[in-house]
Design an enzyme around this catalytic site. Structure first.
Site, PDB file in Angstrom:
ATOM      1  N   ILE A  14       0.833  -1.210   0.000  1.00  0.00           N
ATOM      2  CA  ILE A  14       0.000   0.000   0.000  1.00  0.00           C
ATOM      3  C   ILE A  14       0.868   1.262   0.000  1.00  0.00           C
ATOM      4  CG2 ILE A  14      -0.311   0.162   2.540  1.00  0.00           C
ATOM      5  CD1 ILE A  14      -3.059   0.807  -0.098  1.00  0.00           C
ATOM      6  N   SER A  36      11.614   0.390   7.452  1.00  0.00           N
ATOM      7  CA  SER A  36      10.985  -0.792   6.870  1.00  0.00           C
ATOM      8  C   SER A  36      11.833  -2.019   7.153  1.00  0.00           C
ATOM      9  CB  SER A  36      10.845  -0.607   5.352  1.00  0.00           C
ATOM     10  OG  SER A  36      10.331  -1.771   4.770  1.00  0.00           O
ATOM     11  N   ARG A  37      11.177  -3.128   7.418  1.00  0.00           N
ATOM     12  CA  ARG A  37      11.919  -4.370   7.597  1.00  0.00           C
ATOM     13  C   ARG A  37      12.266  -4.971   6.241  1.00  0.00           C
ATOM     14  NH1 ARG A  37       8.588  -8.365  10.517  1.00  0.00           N
ATOM     15  NH2 ARG A  37       6.980  -7.342   9.288  1.00  0.00           N
ATOM     16  N   LYS A  90      -5.679   2.623   7.197  1.00  0.00           N
ATOM     17  CA  LYS A  90      -6.857   1.933   7.705  1.00  0.00           C
ATOM     18  C   LYS A  90      -6.564   0.433   7.810  1.00  0.00           C
ATOM     19  CE  LYS A  90      -8.656  -0.573   5.127  1.00  0.00           C
ATOM     20  NZ  LYS A  90      -8.810  -1.571   4.020  1.00  0.00           N
ATOM     21  N   ASP A 168     -11.162  -6.474   6.065  1.00  0.00           N
ATOM     22  CA  ASP A 168     -10.130  -5.544   5.594  1.00  0.00           C
ATOM     23  C   ASP A 168     -10.645  -4.753   4.391  1.00  0.00           C
ATOM     24  OD1 ASP A 168      -7.184  -4.599   5.705  1.00  0.00           O
ATOM     25  OD2 ASP A 168      -7.489  -5.210   3.631  1.00  0.00           O
TER      26      ASP A 168
END
Lengths: 308, 308
Positions: A14, A36-37, A90, A168
Site C-alpha cells: 500500500i 521498513s523491515r 486503515k 479488511d
C-alpha cells in the site's frame, strides 16, 4: 510555508502503490526518511525500526504508518511521544481501545492524529451523500465481493487473529456507508464464515438498522472470481441509487450521474496537511466499531479451508 | 421532592434479586408499573410490552431496562422517544454502535441515560482505586472463574450470538479494572473458547497492556466447580494487592484492609436519582469496548460441547 518533513513506516504494497506517489505529488510534504523491515525507498534514508528512525532524523515532523494494524499502536505511541503528527492507514488499529488511547495522547500533546479512510474520498461518495440527504431511503444493500488471491496474495497477516479477514476490504464499504447515511446505524445480526484453517473470516453477512428502522444489509465475500463487486445500492424516493466500483461511480435509475478520476490518496494527504495546519485531529471510529460489533454479535460458521 | 415514577421492563432473575428490593428501599423512586413477558410484580400494574406500558401509564418518568441485551436498544429508544430517563442493566447493549446512538438521543432530548456497571460499586473498589493511584503497578492478573450451571441455569440467551457468554460475568471484572487503573489499557492478544454447540464463549484468556507497558492478563472461565474466583491481584511497589470476591474485600500483603457490606444495586439507584436530578448521563463504554475488542482480535478455539 515550507513543506512538512515526513517519514513513512512500513514500506509494503500500500505504501508503494499509493502513499509514495501521492506524497511525491504533494508540495505540502517532503519525504525525508523511511523505516521498513523489507525494502527501501530510492533516494531516501532507510532505517530498520521506528526507534532508529526517530533517533537518527530529528527533523521529522510527521509520520505515515503503513504496517499491519497489529503493530500500529506501538509505532504511533512512539511517534506521538516524540512530538510527531501521525497518519494512520486503515484500519487505525487492532482494537478500538488502543485508538481511543492514541486520540487522548495526541490531544494532550497538541498533535494531529489522522485515522484515514481512503474510500470516503472516492470520486462519487460526496454526490451519494448529498443525494441521500435530500430523499427518503427505503432500503440499502452493500455488496463487497472480491478475489482475495488477486488483491492480497500471500499477505499472511490479514488471516491472523486481528487481521480482520474479509473486513479488511469490508471496512472500506463501512467507511462509505457511515459517511453517506443521514443517521447512525447499528448491527442487529451477522454471520461470519471462518475457513477451518484460518483465524479471520472469509465472508460475512450483516444486517443493520437505525432508529427509524432502516433495512440495511451487507454481504462481504473474498471468494469472488471473475467480476468484482464493490457496490452500494439503495432504493429511495428519488429512485434507485447505485454507488459502484468502490465509490467511483454514481447512477440513479440506471443513468450515470457522477464520475470523475480517482484521487483517494492524494486527497488523504491534502486532508492530513490541512489537519496539521489547523492543529486538529480526525479520528472517526465508526467503521472499526461496526467491525468489532460484527465480531461480538455475529454467529460464527466454519467453512472449507482456504489456501493461497 | 416527590419520588420519581419508575417502571421496570424485563422482570427476570436480576430484576427480582436486585432491582426490586433496591427500588423498594429508595425513597427517590416509586415503582408504578412493569412490563414483562413472564411474571408480574405484586401490587404493580403489569403490561405485556413496553409499548402498552408507555401508552397506558403516562405518569412514568423513568424506566429500568432489565431484558437481555439483544432487546435493549428498541426498548431504550422507545422510552427516550417518550421522554423517559433510562437505566440500562449491564451490558448496556448488544453492540457499541447502538449505545452510542442512544447516548446521542438522550443528549438531544435532555434526558438521563445511565449505563450501569454494578461491580464498580462493590464495597472495596474505591479503596483499590485509591491504592493503585498512590503506587506503581508492576503487573495485574484478573481471575474470574465461576460455575455457569449455578449462576445462569437454563438462561439460553447468554449462549446465543450477542449474549456474550463468559463475558457476561467477565465484563464485571473489566468494569472494575477500567475503573481502578490509572491509565487506559488495551488488548494485545486473546483466546476465546467456544463450545462446539454454542455461539458464545465459555472461557477466555486475554492479554492487555497500556502506554507504559503494563503486564495485565485476565482469565475468564465458566467451567469452575467448587470454589468460585472473582479476584483482581496486582504486584505493586506498595505490596501485593488482592481485590477479591468480586470487589468485596481488599487485602494488602495478605492483610485485609477494607471490607464492608455489599450495597451495589442500592448505590446504582442512588446514582440514577443523582443523574436525573442533575440532568446528566453516565455512559462509559470502556468495558463493552474491551469485550468487542476481544471478539475482534481474539483467536477462536472450539472446545467440547456444553449442556446445561
Amino acid at each position: 510555508m515550507s513543506p512538512i518533513n515526513l517519514a513513512i513506516v512500513g514500506v509494503g504494497k500500500i505504501a508503494r502503490d499509493q502513499h509514495l506517489p501521492s506524497i511525491e505529488k504533494n508540495p505540502d510534504f517532503k519525504l525525508i526518511a523511511a523505516a521498513s523491515r523489507h525494502g527501501g525507498v530510492e533516494g531516501i534514508a532507510i532505517f530498520g525500526s521506528i526507534d532508529e528512525l526517530l533517533a537518527a532524523v530529528p527533523d521529522i515532523e510527521a509520520v505515515s504508518l503503513c504496517m499491519p494494524p497489529q503493530y500500529r499502536y506501538e509505532a504511533a505511541h512512539k511517534a506521538l511521544s516524540a512530538g510527531k503528527h501521525v497518519f494512520l492507514e486503515k484500519p487505525p488499529g487492532a482494537t478500538l481501545s488502543e485508538v481511543e488511547d492514541l486520540q487522548a495522547q495526541a490531544a494532550s500533546r497538541g498533535l494531529s492524529l489522522f485515522a484515514s479512510w481512503h474510500s470516503r474520498y472516492a470520486p462519487a461518495v460526496e454526490a451519494a451523500r448529498a443525494l441521500l440527504a435530500s430523499t427518503t431511503i427505503r432500503s440499502m444493500k452493500v455488496t463487497w465481493k472480491e478475489d482475495v488471491r488477486h488483491w492480497h496474495p500471500n499477505q499472511d497477516w490479514i488471516w491472523q487473529a486481528g487481521g480482520l479477514g474479509v473486513f479488511d476490504p469490508g471496512i472500506n464499504a463501512l467507511s462509505i456507508v457511515t459517511h453517506i447515511l443521514p443517521r447512525p446505524v447499528f448491527i442487529t445480526a451477522a454471520t461470519l464464515e471462518f475457513p477451518e484453517n484460518r483465524d479471520a473470516p472469509i465472508a460475512a453477512d450483516i444486517r443493520f438498522t437505525d432508529a427509524a428502522g432502516l433495512d440495511l444489509s451487507a454481504e462481504f465475500d473474498w471468494r469472488q472470481t471473475g467480476k468484482q463487486s464493490w457496490d452500494i445500492a439503495a432504493e429511495t424516493d428519488a429512485g434507485r441509487m447505485l454507488l459502484s466500483e468502490g465509490g467511483a461511480k454514481l447512477a440513479l435509475d440506471g443513468k450515470l450521474v457522477h464520475e470523475e478520476p480517482e484521487q483517494e490518496y492524494p486527497m488523504l494527504y491534502r486532508r492530513f496537511a490541512e489537519l496539521i495546519g489547523k492543529g486538529r485531529s480526525d479520528v472517526d471510529l465508526a467503521p472499526l466499531r461496526h467491525v468489532a460489533d460484527a465480531f461480538m454479535l455475529g454467529r460464527r460458521k466454519v467453512v472449507e479451508a482456504f489456501y493461497d
